[in-house]
Design an enzyme around this catalytic site. Structure first.
Site, PDB file in Angstrom:
ATOM      1  N   ASP A  36       0.759  -1.116   0.042  1.00 52.83           N
ATOM      2  CA  ASP A  36       0.174  -0.043   0.212  1.00 52.83           C
ATOM      3  C   ASP A  36       0.889   1.200  -0.136  1.00 52.83           C
ATOM      4  O   ASP A  36       1.844   1.248   0.435  1.00 52.83           O
ATOM      5  CB  ASP A  36      -0.777  -0.023   1.260  1.00 52.83           C
ATOM      6  CG  ASP A  36      -2.079   0.995   1.239  1.00 52.83           C
ATOM      7  OD1 ASP A  36      -2.121   1.544  -0.001  1.00 52.83           O
ATOM      8  OD2 ASP A  36      -2.752   1.110   2.200  1.00 52.83           O
ATOM      9  N   HIS A  53       3.585   3.327  -8.496  1.00 54.67           N
ATOM     10  CA  HIS A  53       3.384   1.883  -8.823  1.00 54.67           C
ATOM     11  C   HIS A  53       4.485   1.437  -9.431  1.00 54.67           C
ATOM     12  O   HIS A  53       5.011   0.259  -9.236  1.00 54.67           O
ATOM     13  CB  HIS A  53       2.316   1.705 -10.020  1.00 54.67           C
ATOM     14  CG  HIS A  53       0.835   2.004  -9.238  1.00 54.67           C
ATOM     15  ND1 HIS A  53       0.430   1.646  -7.893  1.00 54.67           N
ATOM     16  CD2 HIS A  53      -0.028   2.959  -9.527  1.00 54.67           C
ATOM     17  CE1 HIS A  53      -0.769   2.089  -7.594  1.00 54.67           C
ATOM     18  NE2 HIS A  53      -1.097   2.960  -8.671  1.00 54.67           N
ATOM     19  N   LEU A 147      10.172 -21.045  -4.435  1.00 55.69           N
ATOM     20  CA  LEU A 147       9.304 -20.174  -3.966  1.00 55.69           C
ATOM     21  C   LEU A 147       7.793 -19.912  -4.846  1.00 55.69           C
ATOM     22  O   LEU A 147       7.975 -19.813  -6.181  1.00 55.69           O
ATOM     23  CB  LEU A 147       9.901 -18.604  -3.846  1.00 55.69           C
ATOM     24  CG  LEU A 147       8.758 -17.730  -3.512  1.00 55.69           C
ATOM     25  CD1 LEU A 147       8.594 -17.444  -2.286  1.00 55.69           C
ATOM     26  CD2 LEU A 147       9.570 -16.029  -3.996  1.00 55.69           C
TER      27      LEU A 147
HETATM   28  C1  FPP Z   1      -1.803   0.249  -3.404  1.00 51.34           C
HETATM   29  O1  FPP Z   1      -1.133   1.631  -3.394  1.00 51.34           O
HETATM   30  C2  FPP Z   1      -1.081  -0.463  -4.383  1.00 51.34           C
HETATM   31  C3  FPP Z   1      -2.017  -1.154  -5.643  1.00 51.34           C
HETATM   32  C4  FPP Z   1      -3.121  -0.748  -5.496  1.00 51.34           C
HETATM   33  C5  FPP Z   1      -1.170  -1.730  -6.640  1.00 51.34           C
HETATM   34  C6  FPP Z   1       0.110  -2.657  -6.213  1.00 51.34           C
HETATM   35  C7  FPP Z   1       0.730  -2.920  -7.639  1.00 51.34           C
HETATM   36  C8  FPP Z   1       2.023  -2.921  -7.810  1.00 51.34           C
HETATM   37  C9  FPP Z   1       3.040  -2.862  -7.046  1.00 51.34           C
HETATM   38  C10 FPP Z   1       2.517  -3.189  -9.245  1.00 51.34           C
HETATM   39  C11 FPP Z   1       1.754  -4.141 -10.176  1.00 51.34           C
HETATM   40  C12 FPP Z   1       1.854  -5.606  -9.686  1.00 51.34           C
HETATM   41  C13 FPP Z   1       2.552  -6.521 -10.037  1.00 51.34           C
HETATM   42  C14 FPP Z   1       2.556  -8.041  -9.429  1.00 51.34           C
HETATM   43  C15 FPP Z   1       3.806  -6.475 -10.933  1.00 51.34           C
HETATM   44  P1  FPP Z   1      -2.216   2.662  -3.642  1.00 51.34           P
HETATM   45  O2  FPP Z   1      -2.230   3.148  -5.026  1.00 51.34           O
HETATM   46  O3  FPP Z   1      -3.551   2.388  -3.111  1.00 51.34           O
HETATM   47  O4  FPP Z   1      -1.472   3.700  -2.902  1.00 51.34           O
HETATM   48  P2  FPP Z   1      -2.313   5.048  -2.109  1.00 51.34           P
HETATM   49  O5  FPP Z   1      -3.027   4.310  -0.794  1.00 51.34           O
HETATM   50  O6  FPP Z   1      -1.232   5.798  -1.593  1.00 51.34           O
HETATM   51  O7  FPP Z   1      -3.238   5.800  -2.875  1.00 51.34           O
END
Ligand code: FPP
Length: 266
Positions: A36, A53, A147
């Protein structure tokens, strides 16, 4: 954490000595992560959310290789929830492209390292290219014994539980199962995580204290670690990961019972 442990912990802040400390004890079999704070990390730097991201994917590489190195059996990543479709279309598109790019770039190395890729969630709801790439990665790595990386994509735990309940109800109505057959273990086998042990440790970054519809049934006895709110997912790294595992190793898991010491068994 007791004082003795705090002392040891301070001494071993450096990632490599922390690695030795962590490897001296049993490591969790299954770690789940809510990655997150990507958006907030980017906003803090006046960057578009997608930059967060992107940086998040870099961190993910590090965490996957560390998990593989220290012998974690399962790593489950919350990459895209069923609720995430509510985000602006451009962000959804960017997230799916990052996933496709990640799999295309990394799959050979992951495969060489015996990593098995598995997906939790509804693959049919994904854009075609993402679904194709995920399927390719799962097929290629299906027989790997290292893994297992479970990527939760288009995943929601309540719906997973509802689907399991429906399937069980169908089998009962067809006479394939009786009501007495329905146990905790049987229910687990109807979830998407069938065959995967429950998470021992769940980590959530960015100081949000909730499970957000992730592995609700499976996390009944999971140890939870939430990072400080200044630590967004792109700030996470190998050292912080090892610190979390070290903290887990110093917790007492009682599974609703009492300590062996309290019970007089040492
Ligand atoms: C949360 O941060 C993160 C996500 C919703 C996406 C996580 C995805 C990745 C790290 C990349 C793609 C995945 C793979 C497996 C390659 P947020 O956007 O909710 O952050 P915020 O709460 O600060 O808005």
């Amino acid at each position: 954490m007791n004082w003795k442990n705090i002392f040891k912990y301070k001494k071993s802040r450096n990632a490599e000595s922390l690695l030795e400390t962590v490897l001296a004890r049993p490591v969790p079999r299954h770690i789940s992560i809510i990655m997150d704070g990507n958006g907030r990390w980017a906003e803090k730097r006046n960057l578009p959310r997608v930059a967060g991201h992107k940086q998040g994917v870099e961190v993910l590489r590090d965490i996957i290789s560390t998990s593989s190195q220290i012998g974690i059996a399962h790593l489950t990543l919350y990459a895209f929830s069923t609720e995430n479709w509510k985000r602006p279309e451009s962000e959804v598109r960017a997230l799916m492209s990052l996933l496709v790019e990640f799999l295309q770039k990394e799959i050979n190395e992951l495969h060489n390292n015996k990593v098995k890729i598995y997906m939790l969630g509804d693959i049919n709801g994904l854009p075609q290219e993402a679904a194709r790439e995920v399927e390719k990665a799962m097929n290629l790595t299906a027989a790997n014994k290292g893994l297992q990386v479970n990527i939760a994509l288009n995943y929601g735990s309540r719906m997973e539980i509802i689907k399991a309940a429906r399937k069980i109800a169908r089998e009962v109505s067809q006479g394939k199962l009786s009501l007495d057959d329905i146990t905790e273990e049987l229910f687990s086998e109807f979830l998407e995580t069938r065959g995967i042990p429950d998470p021992d440790l769940m980590i959530r970054t960015s100081g949000e204290y909730r499970l957000s519809n992730f592995l609700l049934y499976q996390s009944a006895y999971t140890e939870l670690i939430f990072t400080d709110k200044q630590v967004f997912w792109p700030d996470f790294n190998r050292e912080r990961y090892l610190e979390a595992i070290y903290e887990y190793q110093n917790r007492k898991r009682r599974f609703g019972g009492i300590d062996d010491v309290q019970a007089g068994v040492e």
